[in-house]
Design an enzyme around this catalytic site. Structure first.
Site, short mmCIF file in Angstrom:
data_model
loop_
_atom_site.label_atom_id
_atom_site.label_comp_id
_atom_site.label_asym_id
_atom_site.label_seq_id
_atom_site.Cartn_x
_atom_site.Cartn_y
_atom_site.Cartn_z
N CYS A 41 -10.11 -6.53 -8.38
CA CYS A 41 -11.37 -5.23 -8.69
C CYS A 41 -12.31 -5.58 -7.91
O CYS A 41 -12.96 -6.45 -7.67
CB CYS A 41 -10.99 -4.98 -10.39
SG CYS A 41 -10.17 -5.41 -11.46
N ARG A 97 -11.00 -2.32 -3.53
CA ARG A 97 -10.36 -3.91 -3.93
C ARG A 97 -9.47 -3.03 -5.21
O ARG A 97 -8.78 -3.77 -5.49
CB ARG A 97 -11.11 -4.37 -4.39
CG ARG A 97 -12.18 -4.53 -3.37
CD ARG A 97 -13.29 -5.64 -3.82
NE ARG A 97 -12.42 -6.70 -4.57
CZ ARG A 97 -12.53 -7.96 -3.18
NH1 ARG A 97 -13.29 -7.66 -2.12
NH2 ARG A 97 -12.38 -8.79 -4.47
N TRP A 156 -8.23 -2.69 -11.28
CA TRP A 156 -6.92 -2.13 -10.58
C TRP A 156 -5.77 -2.74 -11.91
O TRP A 156 -6.24 -4.10 -12.23
CB TRP A 156 -6.29 -3.11 -9.45
CG TRP A 156 -5.37 -3.01 -8.58
CD1 TRP A 156 -4.95 -2.60 -8.18
CD2 TRP A 156 -3.76 -3.67 -9.85
NE1 TRP A 156 -3.73 -2.66 -8.17
CE2 TRP A 156 -3.20 -3.33 -8.74
CE3 TRP A 156 -3.96 -5.27 -9.90
CZ2 TRP A 156 -1.84 -4.38 -9.24
CZ3 TRP A 156 -2.47 -5.67 -10.24
CH2 TRP A 156 -1.78 -5.26 -9.34
N ASN A 201 -13.23 -9.25 -12.87
CA ASN A 201 -12.45 -9.11 -11.90
C ASN A 201 -11.22 -10.86 -12.14
O ASN A 201 -11.96 -11.52 -12.10
CB ASN A 201 -12.78 -9.51 -10.87
CG ASN A 201 -11.30 -9.61 -9.87
OD1 ASN A 201 -10.46 -8.97 -9.73
ND2 ASN A 201 -12.52 -9.73 -8.88
N GLY A 202 -9.84 -10.34 -12.40
CA GLY A 202 -9.05 -11.53 -12.70
C GLY A 202 -8.14 -11.63 -14.16
O GLY A 202 -7.74 -10.24 -14.32
N GLU A 220 7.33 -5.90 10.30
CA GLU A 220 6.18 -5.24 9.53
C GLU A 220 6.07 -3.80 9.80
O GLU A 220 5.33 -2.87 8.86
CB GLU A 220 4.52 -5.56 11.37
CG GLU A 220 3.84 -4.87 10.19
CD GLU A 220 2.48 -5.40 9.84
OE1 GLU A 220 2.83 -5.72 8.84
OE2 GLU A 220 1.54 -4.03 9.82
N LYS A 250 4.90 -1.71 6.51
CA LYS A 250 3.72 -0.37 6.10
C LYS A 250 4.57 1.16 5.88
O LYS A 250 3.65 1.73 5.80
CB LYS A 250 3.93 0.28 7.90
CG LYS A 250 2.60 -1.04 8.18
CD LYS A 250 0.63 -0.79 7.53
CE LYS A 250 0.62 -2.34 7.46
NZ LYS A 250 0.59 -3.56 7.47
N GLU A 309 4.83 0.87 1.69
CA GLU A 309 3.19 0.69 1.22
C GLU A 309 2.54 2.33 1.25
O GLU A 309 2.18 2.50 0.58
CB GLU A 309 2.24 -0.25 1.33
CG GLU A 309 1.94 -0.52 3.13
CD GLU A 309 1.00 -1.60 2.60
OE1 GLU A 309 0.55 -2.61 4.16
OE2 GLU A 309 0.29 -2.35 1.77
N HIS A 353 26.14 -8.89 10.82
CA HIS A 353 25.91 -9.66 9.27
C HIS A 353 25.91 -9.15 8.09
O HIS A 353 26.05 -9.86 7.28
CB HIS A 353 25.23 -10.99 9.37
CG HIS A 353 25.54 -12.22 10.41
ND1 HIS A 353 26.85 -12.91 10.78
CD2 HIS A 353 25.21 -12.10 11.47
CE1 HIS A 353 26.95 -13.09 12.39
NE2 HIS A 353 25.76 -12.97 12.62
N LYS A 384 -6.35 -3.86 -2.41
CA LYS A 384 -7.04 -4.64 -0.85
C LYS A 384 -6.91 -5.99 -0.73
O LYS A 384 -5.98 -6.65 -0.19
CB LYS A 384 -8.16 -3.99 -0.30
CG LYS A 384 -8.13 -4.69 1.19
CD LYS A 384 -7.76 -3.93 2.25
CE LYS A 384 -7.61 -4.23 3.31
NZ LYS A 384 -6.59 -4.33 4.42
#
Ligand code: M6R
Length: 616
Positions: A2, A27, A76, A102-103, A485, A489, A492, A508, A611
């Site tokens: 948050c 955030r 969030w 936040n948390g 990477e 990308k 997300e 394999h 983020k």
């Protein structure tokens, strides 16, 4: 997770809070709310589910009374879905106190029962509301907001930053933190609190760090810090190294596009002041001086993109400094009883410096005798504070949720570390170090070329692929983390299935995924390097082509050998093998963004993500 902001001073509280929330929206963005003590001394709140824009629209249509003391929050969701009721602030003391959090409060169920037994009434499904009700009832007893906060936070378990204010104490905001970020912005006759400096950098660049288990009380002319036992604390002061414009879009259509364009600068700035006469100078590592020559192992920890940068670091550090390097996801490392000793150097990599998984892993490593170095992009954040030393990347503020410029800056810092260790341990001579540093110093210009040359063609490809359901990425050696990477990308940002594989692993198992039309990006190493894996990667391309894959190769300018086997070739300039991935990653960053845009998605704020992941 948050974003939090607090303000006391002569300015418009609503203006200050909304400005701070806009700059911190990355955030968390599933609901937002503010509370102010208005000029009539009444506590006013407004909160809405949805992005900050929903709250802004609401306030535009129906303004609320302004004042000079306030707190604001972008959420969030953890406990309780995104809804108006679950949005912060939450109220206590009969609506006279407002609190944001936040948390996660891990023992909230037990505390909630206690509040219910005492006749408390809950209006949300959050864990946060219990803190509002508890601080409210203690304030009623003591009439001292700081003390009420102190007595509550000592009972909380988990991770939290809390800000609280009470209408009987206008001009006062009290904050507390444990395992969650909180910084103070010190103004002239006004003071700010924020999850990070973006909350207030428009108004002041003077900042104070609030340490673990500390409580801060801000008034317009004072900042007082105590620890959870009530003892006074002198906080560490610092100057914010960037200004507000660095965190603005500056005419770009998205933060992500702006930040990709800043990848060359992120590398250049991370190198500034660290190379002199062909040698690496890292005075920041002084606190580790007595152990650096003696370490027998490096463990790099991080999550997501930061972990992939760590993988690049492994190749470089092992090649140059001949010290074994393991790379682990922080959350796996922390819970598997790893073997650590005073000769283990644990290097954490984190853009935000707040990722809870990484923070906990760093603490664990220290507690078990390892020495710790943070590679971090955010001043005043927690991970550097919990580490023996910090090597800052200077990528500037990264606002888009998908990490781009931070990745190349992290890899650059790890490469500097590898060369520094090689220098100290004598595993490379002066000329070899100078040659590698020259490669590093050439990167910003080459990155500029890639951004300029690749953007238009990749945008075309992405638009053509708007309906694609699945994309695979292949790479070998340093190309492997780049494949991972590229896939991350795409997941997300464009919400499509994407996987990265080590090309050698194809036979394999993963080759079974190839069917006609499957799009595969392949990171092709340079054919010029005698030890290059180029022929093997070309063989891999032939294998998947034979099964109908459509191949998009990322290959060096002049590599003609790959042309007959690829449907499309994206060109990057020549760089020595260890440096190539920093160039190859840029087209993949652009591709993820462009494909998301082709699908009409928000590239800066992808769904379900925040983020800075400040919960485990
Ligand atoms: O702030 P950090 O670098 O510690 O964040 C780590 C990951 O959460 C982050 O890299 C995440 O994977 C990004 N969204 C990837 O683009």
């Amino acid at each position: 997770m948050c974003g939090i902001v607090g303000y006391v001073g002569p300015g418009s509280a609503i203006g200050m809070l909304l400005g701070g929330l806009k700059r911190q929206e990355y955030r968390g963005y599933d609901s937002a709310g503010i509370a102010v003590i208005d000029d009539a001394g009444e506590l006013e709140t407004r909160k809405r589910a949805g992005k900050l824009g929903v709250l802004l629209g609401d306030l535009d249509g129906d303004s609320m009374p302004d004042g000079h003391t306030g707190i604001g929050h972008t959420r969030w969701a953890t406990h309780g879905g995104p809804s108006d009721a679950n949005a912060h602030p939450h109220l206590g003391d009969g609506g006279r106190l407002a609190l944001i959090h936040n948390g996660i409060i891990e023992n909230f169920a037990e505390l909630k029962q206690e509040v219910l037994d005492a006749g408390g009434v809950f209006t949300s499904e959050t864990d946060s509301e219990v803190a509002a009700l508890l601080v409210g009832s203690l304030y009623r007893e003591t009439g001292n907001l700081t003390d009420a906060m102190r007595r509550v936070v000592t009972r909380l378990e988990g991770a939290f930053t809390l800000l609280v204010m009470h209408q009987d104490e206008p001009g006062v905001v009290v904050g507390a933190r444990r395992n969650s970020p909180l910084v103070v912005g010190v103004g002239d006759g006004e003071n700010f609190l924020g999850s990070d400096v973006a909350a207030f950098v428009e108004h002041t660049r003077h900042a104070l760090e609030i340490g673990q288990d500390q409580i801060v009380t801000i008034r317009p002319g004072s900042v007082e810090v105590i620890d959870f036992s009530g003892a006074p604390v002198t906080p560490h002061a610092f100057e914010v190294a960037w200004d507000a414009s660095a965190a603005e879009k500056g005419g770009w259509p998205s933060f992500m596009k702006k930040e990709i364009s800043e990848e060359p600068e992120a590398v250049a700035k991370t190198l500034i002041g660290r190379i002199h006469d062909g040698a690496v100078t890292l005075p920041e590592l002084e606190p580790l001086a007595e152990v650096l020559d003696d370490i027998d192992r490096v463990v790099v920890i991080g999550c997501g993109t930061a972990a992939y940068a760590g993988m690049l670091g492994k190749y470089a550090i092992e090649t140059w400094a001949r010290v074994p390097v393991d790379v682990e996801l922080s959350h796996e490392f922390r819970y598997r009883d790893p073997v650590l000793s005073p000769r283990t150097l644990v290097v954490s990599v984190s853009q935000s410096g707040e990722t809870m998984d990484t923070l906990m892993a760093v603490k664990y490593a220290r507690e078990h005798g390892a020495r710790t170095l943070a590679i971090c992009n955010t001043q005043g954040s927690t991970i550097p504070r919990e580490s023996d030393a910090v090597l800052y990347t200077h990528a500037g503020p990264e606002v888009a949720v998908a990490s781009t410029k931070a990745f190349v800056a992290q890899a650059t810092a790890l490469y500097l570390l590898g060369l520094y260790l090689a220098q100290r341990r004598g595993t490379l001579d002066g000329a070899q170090i100078a040659a590698q540093l020259a490669e590093l110093q050439d990167l910003p210009d080459k990155l500029d070329q890639v951004v300029d040359a690749a953007s238009a063609r990749i945008a075309e490809l992405a638009h053509w692929m708007g309906d694609t359901q699945s994309v695979l990425f292949l790479g070998r050696h340093v190309g492997y983390p780049i494949a991972l990477e590229g896939a991350l990308k795409l997941k997300e940002l464009a919400y499509i299935h994407a996987e990265g594989f080590a090309a050698g692993e194809l036979k394999h198992g993963p080759i079974a995924l190839i069917e006609p039309g499957q799009i595969v990006f392949v990171i092709v190493p340079s054919p010029r390097d005698p030890s290059s894996l180029h022929p093997k990667v070309v063989s891999n391309i032939q294998e998947i082509r034979a099964r109908g894959a459509r191949v998009i190769a990322i290959a060096e300018i002049g590599d003609v050998a790959v042309v007959p086997y690829a449907d499309e070739v994206i060109r990057i300039p020549f760089a020595a093998p260890l440096f190539e991935p920093l160039l190859a990653v840029v087209p993949l960053h652009i591709f993820g963004m462009e494909l998301a845009m082709a699908k009409g998605l928000d590239v800066d704020q992808p769904r379900n993500l925040a983020k800075s992941v400040t919960v485990e």
